[in-house]
Design an enzyme around this catalytic site. Sequence first.
Site, short mmCIF file in Angstrom:
data_model
loop_
_atom_site.label_atom_id
_atom_site.label_comp_id
_atom_site.label_asym_id
_atom_site.label_seq_id
_atom_site.Cartn_x
_atom_site.Cartn_y
_atom_site.Cartn_z
N ASP A 137 11.17 23.53 -46.74
CA ASP A 137 10.50 22.31 -46.13
C ASP A 137 9.64 22.45 -45.11
OD1 ASP A 137 10.37 19.55 -46.39
OD2 ASP A 137 12.00 19.03 -45.25
N HIS A 144 3.20 12.54 -38.62
CA HIS A 144 4.78 12.35 -38.18
C HIS A 144 4.85 13.35 -37.29
CE1 HIS A 144 8.86 12.81 -39.46
NE2 HIS A 144 8.65 14.17 -39.62
N GLU A 209 12.95 10.66 -45.75
CA GLU A 209 11.60 11.22 -45.68
C GLU A 209 10.97 11.24 -46.95
OE1 GLU A 209 12.11 15.04 -43.37
OE2 GLU A 209 12.65 13.92 -41.51
N GLU A 211 8.45 12.25 -49.07
CA GLU A 211 7.64 13.72 -49.19
C GLU A 211 7.36 14.01 -50.69
OE1 GLU A 211 9.43 17.33 -47.50
OE2 GLU A 211 10.59 16.15 -45.98
N ASP A 243 13.87 13.48 -48.58
CA ASP A 243 14.57 14.41 -47.62
C ASP A 243 15.46 13.62 -46.89
OD1 ASP A 243 15.49 16.70 -46.33
OD2 ASP A 243 13.66 16.88 -45.16
N ARG A 247 19.69 11.43 -38.58
CA ARG A 247 19.15 11.54 -37.34
C ARG A 247 19.93 11.72 -36.19
NH1 ARG A 247 14.52 12.78 -39.51
NH2 ARG A 247 13.38 11.19 -40.58
N GLN A 250 21.27 15.22 -36.49
CA GLN A 250 20.13 16.05 -36.18
C GLN A 250 19.60 16.29 -34.51
OE1 GLN A 250 16.50 14.68 -38.16
NE2 GLN A 250 15.14 16.57 -37.60
N LYS A 263 20.32 17.57 -43.02
CA LYS A 263 19.49 17.63 -43.94
C LYS A 263 20.06 18.20 -45.26
CE LYS A 263 15.52 16.97 -41.51
NZ LYS A 263 14.66 15.79 -41.98
N THR A 267 19.04 16.12 -50.96
CA THR A 267 17.55 15.69 -51.32
C THR A 267 17.33 15.42 -52.81
OG1 THR A 267 17.38 17.72 -49.77
CG2 THR A 267 15.12 17.13 -51.08
N GLU A 383 10.16 6.55 -37.36
CA GLU A 383 8.96 6.14 -36.94
C GLU A 383 8.75 4.66 -37.04
OE1 GLU A 383 5.92 9.08 -38.63
OE2 GLU A 383 7.77 9.70 -39.48
CA CA Z 1 11.69 16.90 -44.09
#
Ligand code: CA
Length: 437
Positions: A137, A144, A209, A211, A243, A247, A250, A263, A267, A383
């Site tokens: 990744d 970001h 996420e 992506e 993804d 949080r 994390q 993570k 996925t 975000e």
């Molecule tokens: Ca990611």
Amino acid sequence: MRLDETHDPALRSWVDSANAPGTDFPVQNLPHGVFRRRGSNEAFRGGVAIGDQVLDLAALARATPFDGPAARALQAAALEHLNDYMALGRPAWKALRLALSRALRAGSAQQPALAGCLVPQADVEHALPARVGDYTDFYTSIHHATNIGRQFRPDNPLLPNYKWVPIGYHGRSSSLGISGEAFHRPVGQTMPPGAAQPQVGPCKRLDIELELGIWIGAGNARGQAIPVGEAEDHVFGIGLLNDWSARDIQGWEYQPLGPFLAKNFATTLSPWIVTLEALAPYRAPLERAEGDPAPLPYLDGEAVRQEGALDIALEFALQTPRMRAAGQPAATVSTTNYRHAYWTVAQMVAHHTVNGCNLQPGDLFGSGTLSGPTLDQAAALIELTVGGKTPVQLPGGETRTWLEDGDTVVLRGWCERAGAARIGFGTCTGTVLPARG
Ligand code: CA
């Protein structure tokens, strides 16, 4: 990458639904995946999306409609996993694309042979298109990286290596899943603000996420770096990737070695891989701000600067259980575009192999969260909600700060440009189930 007859926007297919305005899968697209009839115990096999149908490549291969390189490519693309097809390289991919494009065009003499190989997309289920040996990744959106950095370091949001190194980490391939999946909210260790010690329990700050997933084709020998100018010859195509990110887990675990259990629980990938050939009309110059350093020579080149980026529109949409019960579709939460990424696909490949690391057919890169320059183009809730402070408003008065149980996330992507056909990526959906008790 040159345009050829397969990109002609005037082409029409004898598959009527492939000519419908707004379809993701006109004859100019021809993305690859693997499928079988839903609920059956048939073997998964290769297919190509056309309109609202799947062209069954295993059935087509038995009809031997093509000769030469296209026939050999078809045999590989018909298998349960696309790794062998990915390993064949660009000449084989182009040969099959051309043969399929001609056979699917309105007026093709091969229509009778192909018509019996169509299966409605509504009747199929998908598996991962390839056996993924390794998943990496990246972190290629400077917007970001800046938005996240600002939450932790308001005065110095972007770390000094960002404009020099395509940042990435090795992810986990065992928990890659296909669109339509549901997974349990992860459980993990967190350190709540003000708590005396960490605790273990269901994640409270579950995020997405948005992506892109970049699928590696032909690999490289260990010890042999791939030059940036040849890098795209090693890339088969691109799909959507979510993804999912915990949080709170994390935030407690990520220092000093980066993401781990926050993570690797899930996925989700879209079933269709849009080839780099199909994306050729949507190339764009690499965006760099005035005064940014030039990439080091192994990451730089005329092609990188002039057409290294890809103009792919992206959308993150959300459907809550209440919306689902009321028959309301997923509501758009944000939209962004891949062209804003700081590092290109070719730069990711060149950087990943500069130390001699070997890539293999079917390896997967995540692009990193593809947030755009403004906050409404953010591609993750952390975000959009500014770290959980400002909830996202949904139709019907609901709000979300983080994902709740039962929420379904829908990612979409498409390319539009004057003088080219509109092509799309289909959808990448996933649903959050309650944590296991
Ligand atoms: Ca990611």
